[in-house]
Design an enzyme around this catalytic site. Structure first.
Site, mmCIF file in Angstrom:
data_model
loop_
_atom_site.group_PDB
_atom_site.id
_atom_site.type_symbol
_atom_site.label_atom_id
_atom_site.label_comp_id
_atom_site.label_asym_id
_atom_site.label_seq_id
_atom_site.Cartn_x
_atom_site.Cartn_y
_atom_site.Cartn_z
ATOM 1 N N CYS A 33 3.211 -15.150 -19.262
ATOM 2 C CA CYS A 33 4.073 -16.229 -18.772
ATOM 3 C C CYS A 33 3.446 -17.519 -19.275
ATOM 4 O O CYS A 33 2.213 -17.677 -19.215
ATOM 5 C CB CYS A 33 4.115 -16.217 -17.242
ATOM 6 S SG CYS A 33 4.906 -17.687 -16.540
ATOM 7 N N HIS A 40 3.277 -20.372 -18.175
ATOM 8 C CA HIS A 40 2.566 -21.216 -17.202
ATOM 9 C C HIS A 40 1.097 -20.783 -17.046
ATOM 10 O O HIS A 40 0.252 -21.588 -16.673
ATOM 11 C CB HIS A 40 3.204 -21.095 -15.812
ATOM 12 C CG HIS A 40 4.348 -22.023 -15.570
ATOM 13 N ND1 HIS A 40 5.563 -21.859 -16.174
ATOM 14 C CD2 HIS A 40 4.456 -23.122 -14.782
ATOM 15 C CE1 HIS A 40 6.385 -22.818 -15.750
ATOM 16 N NE2 HIS A 40 5.726 -23.596 -14.912
ATOM 17 N N ASP A 76 11.894 -23.445 -23.338
ATOM 18 C CA ASP A 76 11.405 -22.685 -22.178
ATOM 19 C C ASP A 76 12.296 -23.033 -20.996
ATOM 20 O O ASP A 76 13.072 -23.994 -21.045
ATOM 21 C CB ASP A 76 9.945 -23.055 -21.870
ATOM 22 C CG ASP A 76 9.400 -22.328 -20.645
ATOM 23 O OD1 ASP A 76 9.718 -21.127 -20.478
ATOM 24 O OD2 ASP A 76 8.669 -22.938 -19.844
ATOM 25 N N SER A 77 12.130 -22.280 -19.929
ATOM 26 C CA SER A 77 12.873 -22.560 -18.703
ATOM 27 C C SER A 77 12.495 -23.922 -18.120
ATOM 28 O O SER A 77 13.267 -24.506 -17.371
ATOM 29 C CB SER A 77 12.568 -21.474 -17.674
ATOM 30 O OG SER A 77 11.168 -21.379 -17.477
ATOM 31 N N GLU A 109 1.789 -25.533 -11.420
ATOM 32 C CA GLU A 109 2.511 -26.812 -11.364
ATOM 33 C C GLU A 109 1.895 -27.787 -10.358
ATOM 34 O O GLU A 109 2.050 -28.994 -10.483
ATOM 35 C CB GLU A 109 3.984 -26.569 -11.056
ATOM 36 C CG GLU A 109 4.671 -25.852 -12.202
ATOM 37 C CD GLU A 109 6.172 -25.969 -12.179
ATOM 38 O OE1 GLU A 109 6.726 -26.455 -11.195
ATOM 39 O OE2 GLU A 109 6.790 -25.556 -13.176
ATOM 40 N N CYS A 125 9.300 -18.735 -23.654
ATOM 41 C CA CYS A 125 9.498 -18.240 -22.295
ATOM 42 C C CYS A 125 9.462 -16.714 -22.383
ATOM 43 O O CYS A 125 10.281 -16.109 -23.085
ATOM 44 C CB CYS A 125 10.849 -18.718 -21.774
ATOM 45 S SG CYS A 125 11.261 -18.075 -20.149
#
Ligand code: DGL
Length: 269
Positions: free
Chosen positions: A188, A190, A13-14, A156, A76
């Protein structure tokens, strides 16, 4: 390259958002050895140009290929949307699964009224990849998309049920809900961190599709089909490779993986 059932599953993933995929794979396939690369030095990808995202995808795949994986999972959505062909080429015939295709498929299977919402990064939404993937499976499906760029920093920061996060989520989600969607894709990696809050705003009528869980199911299917499921009873910690060690790394890992930190190796990109 000789691949066997004991070869690792490579995931990238990024950054660390893809650890939601690691968690889903561990839950479903606890015996698999996982090599995860998070490009923490260059995250976010979602606001970068297509040229840059494709270059990064090539680098990320090259890093995983050194470990001779039996499967590469693109954890991702942004890379799945804009550079899956790059990963397949750099993977030299190793099976490649993207979170986007898996999420799109599960959404189409689940929607009853064919009105599906997708939330993701700007790059993912602008690429139109989710509507294209869903309409290839069912042309009747109508897809409504929204970019939710603030969700990544909120996740995050651990603003999981913070009133500020809820306000922003309402702003992003209400226009989608106005279309009468019955299915919402977390496009996504996240976003599963914010799932509870998103599901509460969406209401019980809307089914939430987590692309991380979707790709875990697809991986199991694919490995079983290829006779590549690891039959060992040993449960090994994933091996994490990162291109930078951010200050908050430990707490971020705990947030996304929900466990003790596995062994982490810092590598250069
Ligand atoms: N994890 C990425 C995705 O699924 C989002 C984060 C980023 O912008 O790099 O699209």
């Amino acid at each position: 390259m000789t691949l066997s059932a004991s070869s690792p599953v490579g995931i990238f993933d990024s950054g660390i958002g893809g650890l939601t995929v690691v968690k889903a794979i561990q839950a479903l396939l606890p015996s698999e050895r996982i090599i995860y690369f998070g490009d923490t030095a260059r995250v976010p990808y979602g606001s970068k140009s297509q040229v840059t995202i494709r270059k990064y995808a090539q680098d990320d795949t090259g890093i995983l290929m050194k470990y001779q994986p039996k499967l590469i999972i693109v954890a991702c959505n942004t890379v799945s949307a804009l550079a899956l062909d790059v990963v397949k080429r750099a993977g030299h015939g190793i099976p490649v699964l993207g979170v986007l295709e898996a999420g799109a498929e599960l959404a189409v299977e689940n929607s009853r009224n064919n009105q599906v919402g997708v939330i993701g990064t700007r790059a993912t939404v602008l690429s139109n990849a989710y509507p294209l993937a869903m309409n290839a499976l069912n042309p009747e499906v109508e897809v409504f998309s929204a970019a939710c760029p603030l969700f990544v920093p909120l996740a995050e920061e651990g603003f999981i049920d913070h009133p500020a996060a809820e306000m922003i989520a309402r702003e992003y989600l209400l226009p989608l809900l106005d279309h009468g969607i019955d299915t919402l894709v977390l496009g996504c990696t996240h976003y599963p961190i914010l799932r509870k809050m998103i599901a509460e705003i969406a209401g019980q009528e809307v089914r939430i599709i987590d692309s991380a869980e979707a790709v875990a199911l697809k991986s199991k299917e694919m490995l079983a089909g290829n006779g590549m499921l690891n039959g060992s009873q040993c449960h090994v910690f994933p091996h994490l490779l990162v291109s930078d060690l951010p200050q908050k790394f430990k707490s971020l890992c705990e947030l996304f993986l929900g466990k003790d930190i596995p062994d982490v190796e810092l590598i250069e990109v």
